[in-house]
Scaffold this active site. Sequence first.
Site, PDB file in Angstrom:
ATOM      1  N   HIS A  18       0.712  -1.134   0.052  1.00 38.98           N
ATOM      2  CA  HIS A  18      -0.046  -0.061   0.075  1.00 38.98           C
ATOM      3  C   HIS A  18       0.863   1.312  -0.054  1.00 38.98           C
ATOM      4  O   HIS A  18       1.387   1.491   0.814  1.00 38.98           O
ATOM      5  CB  HIS A  18      -0.931  -0.141   1.293  1.00 38.98           C
ATOM      6  CG  HIS A  18      -1.908   1.091   1.207  1.00 38.98           C
ATOM      7  ND1 HIS A  18      -3.375   0.815   1.502  1.00 38.98           N
ATOM      8  CD2 HIS A  18      -2.052   2.291   0.969  1.00 38.98           C
ATOM      9  CE1 HIS A  18      -3.977   1.917   1.436  1.00 38.98           C
ATOM     10  NE2 HIS A  18      -3.162   2.949   0.815  1.00 38.98           N
ATOM     11  N   HIS A  68       1.478  17.322  -6.298  1.00 37.01           N
ATOM     12  CA  HIS A  68       1.041  17.288  -7.783  1.00 37.01           C
ATOM     13  C   HIS A  68       1.307  18.300  -8.646  1.00 37.01           C
ATOM     14  O   HIS A  68       1.737  18.080  -9.990  1.00 37.01           O
ATOM     15  CB  HIS A  68      -0.588  17.067  -7.849  1.00 37.01           C
ATOM     16  CG  HIS A  68      -1.115  15.706  -7.544  1.00 37.01           C
ATOM     17  ND1 HIS A  68      -2.456  15.310  -6.996  1.00 37.01           N
ATOM     18  CD2 HIS A  68      -0.108  14.418  -7.432  1.00 37.01           C
ATOM     19  CE1 HIS A  68      -2.329  14.083  -6.749  1.00 37.01           C
ATOM     20  NE2 HIS A  68      -1.439  13.469  -6.945  1.00 37.01           N
ATOM     21  N   SER A 100      -0.960   4.566  -8.424  1.00 38.19           N
ATOM     22  CA  SER A 100      -1.063   6.135  -8.547  1.00 38.19           C
ATOM     23  C   SER A 100      -2.348   6.463  -9.442  1.00 38.19           C
ATOM     24  O   SER A 100      -2.758   5.513 -10.212  1.00 38.19           O
ATOM     25  CB  SER A 100       0.358   6.430  -9.461  1.00 38.19           C
ATOM     26  OG  SER A 100       0.349   7.632  -9.351  1.00 38.19           O
ATOM     27  N   PRO A 102      -4.111   8.163 -12.279  1.00 37.61           N
ATOM     28  CA  PRO A 102      -3.877   8.625 -13.745  1.00 37.61           C
ATOM     29  C   PRO A 102      -4.400   9.997 -13.544  1.00 37.61           C
ATOM     30  O   PRO A 102      -5.384  10.433 -13.129  1.00 37.61           O
ATOM     31  CB  PRO A 102      -4.887   7.939 -14.712  1.00 37.61           C
ATOM     32  CG  PRO A 102      -5.176   6.832 -13.720  1.00 37.61           C
ATOM     33  CD  PRO A 102      -5.201   6.992 -12.679  1.00 37.61           C
ATOM     34  N   ARG A 103      -3.504  11.245 -14.306  1.00 40.60           N
ATOM     35  CA  ARG A 103      -3.878  12.394 -14.152  1.00 40.60           C
ATOM     36  C   ARG A 103      -3.293  13.205 -15.504  1.00 40.60           C
ATOM     37  O   ARG A 103      -2.320  12.516 -16.172  1.00 40.60           O
ATOM     38  CB  ARG A 103      -2.868  13.225 -13.297  1.00 40.60           C
ATOM     39  CG  ARG A 103      -3.666  13.639 -12.000  1.00 40.60           C
ATOM     40  CD  ARG A 103      -2.536  14.512 -11.016  1.00 40.60           C
ATOM     41  NE  ARG A 103      -1.299  13.929 -10.663  1.00 40.60           N
ATOM     42  CZ  ARG A 103      -0.061  14.484 -10.989  1.00 40.60           C
ATOM     43  NH1 ARG A 103      -0.291  15.768 -11.398  1.00 40.60           N
ATOM     44  NH2 ARG A 103       0.982  14.050 -10.880  1.00 40.60           N
ATOM     45  N   GLY A 153      -8.441   8.415  -2.425  1.00 42.39           N
ATOM     46  CA  GLY A 153      -9.029   9.783  -2.373  1.00 42.39           C
ATOM     47  C   GLY A 153      -9.727  10.158  -1.191  1.00 42.39           C
ATOM     48  O   GLY A 153      -9.956   9.275  -0.202  1.00 42.39           O
ATOM     49  N   HIS A 180      -9.749   1.536  -0.469  1.00 46.04           N
ATOM     50  CA  HIS A 180      -9.558   2.129   1.012  1.00 46.04           C
ATOM     51  C   HIS A 180     -11.245   2.104   1.443  1.00 46.04           C
ATOM     52  O   HIS A 180     -12.080   2.527   0.904  1.00 46.04           O
ATOM     53  CB  HIS A 180      -9.208   3.778   0.852  1.00 46.04           C
ATOM     54  CG  HIS A 180      -7.929   3.842   0.501  1.00 46.04           C
ATOM     55  ND1 HIS A 180      -7.294   3.349  -0.692  1.00 46.04           N
ATOM     56  CD2 HIS A 180      -6.891   4.579   1.112  1.00 46.04           C
ATOM     57  CE1 HIS A 180      -5.733   3.583  -0.671  1.00 46.04           C
ATOM     58  NE2 HIS A 180      -5.663   4.452   0.567  1.00 46.04           N
ATOM     59  N   GLU A 183     -12.068   4.262   6.197  1.00 49.79           N
ATOM     60  CA  GLU A 183     -10.772   5.346   6.769  1.00 49.79           C
ATOM     61  C   GLU A 183     -11.304   6.189   7.738  1.00 49.79           C
ATOM     62  O   GLU A 183     -10.561   7.036   8.558  1.00 49.79           O
ATOM     63  CB  GLU A 183     -10.008   5.797   5.546  1.00 49.79           C
ATOM     64  CG  GLU A 183      -8.637   6.206   5.655  1.00 49.79           C
ATOM     65  CD  GLU A 183      -8.131   6.921   4.488  1.00 49.79           C
ATOM     66  OE1 GLU A 183      -8.896   6.913   3.349  1.00 49.79           O
ATOM     67  OE2 GLU A 183      -7.011   7.553   4.409  1.00 49.79           O
ATOM     68  N   ASP A 265       1.747   3.475   3.227  1.00 50.80           N
ATOM     69  CA  ASP A 265       0.839   4.637   2.707  1.00 50.80           C
ATOM     70  C   ASP A 265       1.364   5.557   1.755  1.00 50.80           C
ATOM     71  O   ASP A 265       1.333   5.702   0.382  1.00 50.80           O
ATOM     72  CB  ASP A 265      -0.064   5.352   3.706  1.00 50.80           C
ATOM     73  CG  ASP A 265      -1.379   5.497   3.201  1.00 50.80           C
ATOM     74  OD1 ASP A 265      -1.988   5.222   1.975  1.00 50.80           O
ATOM     75  OD2 ASP A 265      -2.209   6.090   4.127  1.00 50.80           O
TER      76      ASP A 265
HETATM   77  C1  LIG Z   1      -4.444  12.348   4.236  1.00 52.04           C
HETATM   78  C2  LIG Z   1      -4.234  11.011   4.701  1.00 52.04           C
HETATM   79  C3  LIG Z   1      -4.431  10.929   6.281  1.00 52.04           C
HETATM   80  C4  LIG Z   1      -3.545  10.452   3.768  1.00 52.04           C
HETATM   81  C5  LIG Z   1      -3.627   8.851   3.880  1.00 52.04           C
HETATM   82  N1  LIG Z   1      -4.814   8.252   3.345  1.00 52.04           N
HETATM   83  C6  LIG Z   1      -5.107   8.290   2.196  1.00 52.04           C
HETATM   84  N2  LIG Z   1      -6.609   8.054   2.022  1.00 52.04           N
HETATM   85  C7  LIG Z   1      -6.892   8.039   0.673  1.00 52.04           C
HETATM   86  N3  LIG Z   1      -6.226   8.511  -0.263  1.00 52.04           N
HETATM   87  C8  LIG Z   1      -4.952   8.574  -0.287  1.00 52.04           C
HETATM   88  C9  LIG Z   1      -4.262   8.697   1.051  1.00 52.04           C
HETATM   89  N4  LIG Z   1      -2.988   8.988   0.961  1.00 52.04           N
HETATM   90  C10 LIG Z   1      -2.937   9.060  -0.631  1.00 52.04           C
HETATM   91  N5  LIG Z   1      -4.090   8.900  -1.237  1.00 52.04           N
HETATM   92  C11 LIG Z   1      -4.308   9.180  -2.672  1.00 52.04           C
HETATM   93  O1  LIG Z   1      -3.260   9.141  -3.374  1.00 52.04           O
HETATM   94  C12 LIG Z   1      -3.097  10.329  -4.150  1.00 52.04           C
HETATM   95  C13 LIG Z   1      -1.485  10.740  -4.332  1.00 52.04           C
HETATM   96  O2  LIG Z   1      -0.979   9.577  -4.940  1.00 52.04           O
HETATM   97  P1  LIG Z   1      -0.733   9.469  -6.268  1.00 52.04           P
HETATM   98  O3  LIG Z   1      -1.039  10.763  -7.144  1.00 52.04           O
HETATM   99  O4  LIG Z   1      -2.167   8.727  -6.801  1.00 52.04           O
HETATM  100  O5  LIG Z   1       0.331   8.990  -6.862  1.00 52.04           O
HETATM  101  C14 LIG Z   1      -3.791  11.285  -3.526  1.00 52.04           C
HETATM  102  O6  LIG Z   1      -4.306  12.522  -4.344  1.00 52.04           O
HETATM  103  C15 LIG Z   1      -5.040  10.374  -3.039  1.00 52.04           C
HETATM  104  O7  LIG Z   1      -6.118  10.338  -4.054  1.00 52.04           O
HETATM  105 ZN   LIG Z   2      -3.924   4.984   1.152  1.00 54.57          ZN
END
Ligand SMILES: CC(C)=CCNc1ncnc2c1ncn2[C@@H]1O[C@H](COP(=O)(O)O)[C@@H](O)[C@H]1O
Ligand SMILES: [Zn+2]
Length: 326
Positions: A18, A68, A100, A102-103, A153, A180, A183, A265
């Site tokens: 994760h 980002h 990750s 997609p953006r 997210g 997820h 949470e 995480d």
């Molecule tokens: C805010 C917090 C306590 C974070 C930990 N818990 C999380 N819960 C849900 N989505 C997450 C978490 N950590 C990261 N992400 C997701 O991962 C993204 C960042 O990595 P990526 O751009 O997908 O490569 C974030 O924009 C979000 O969509």
């Molecule tokens: Zn996560």
Amino acid sequence: MEKEADLFYRQLPKVELHAHLNGSVSLSTIEKLVARKPHLNIEHGMTAIRSGQRRTLDECFQVFKVIHQLVDTEEDILMVAKDVIREFAADGVKYLELRSTPRKEKTTGMTKRRFLVAVDRRNGAEVAMETVKLAEDFMLSTDGLVVGLDLSGDPTVGHGRDLLPALQKAKNCGLKLSLHLSEVPSQADESELLLNIPPDRIGHGTFLHPEVGGSQSLVDKVRKHNTPLELCLTSNVKGQTVSSYSQHHFLYWYQMGHPSVICTDDKGVFCTDLSKEYQLAASTFNLSQEDMWTLSQKAIDCTFAPDLKQQLHQKWLELRPTLFQL
Ligand SMILES: CC(C)=CCNc1ncnc2c1ncn2[C@@H]1O[C@H](COP(=O)(O)O)[C@@H](O)[C@H]1O
Ligand SMILES: [Zn+2]
């Protein structure tokens, strides 16, 4: 003694299941990105939550927006992905599942086709379906590189019910699902729905059990399917969904003998690594090095790579004597 423990957890072969790519960017990589984009005026304090600091969930999600901005070209993503993979490897991670979202960045021409696949719930049902289609394409064309779909997210945005068709489709086409779930509190209804799919792994699951406002029926569903949980101690404490390490739900599931996998995480954002998370779990819950060995070994069975499991088990067996002679 502390040093010896450090070494043990660093050398312990580990499986990371994760890890969000953009949450895993280290300080040194952030510095390289900042140097590429000085005009953004981003300082490291804006991309990480240091030791002893706590943030609200909302503030944590703001951090991803800053990252980002820093990671918005194909070159950036390639560099970030290489650095993150190298860092996990240096920390003793032998098998890594990175996720990750997609953006699309109009300004830089970056397309979605270069990513492993996460659905950000913030983006709604349509994007979720589009992402699943991409994931399916990748799964079929990358020869085992794309193994599944993540739902993540800001958990306070949107409702899982709207994403069910996309998630069902993903499951039906053979993508593994890591969702997820629970949470934050008061998501029992959504979790009930999502657990019916059922997912192949659960991210966090912080509020599933009755003692924290979940329910026995949720726990029974998770138990019935033996669905592994991905547990991230530092993330939950720094994001304040768990009040202290000793209160972490790891203990609830671990004591029940349920498959529980320790994960990071967002190692960059939360200033941690997988060795530290293992050491933290051991010291908080008074677990022995032998217990932690077993935990890391059992994580192999929770990966989404059935063809690699035997090979990984073999590697663990080979490495065991080097660890227990320390
Ligand atoms: C805010 C917090 C306590 C974070 C930990 N818990 C999380 N819960 C849900 N989505 C997450 C978490 N950590 C990261 N992400 C997701 O991962 C993204 C960042 O990595 P990526 O751009 O997908 O490569 C974030 O924009 C979000 O969509
Ligand atoms: Zn996560």
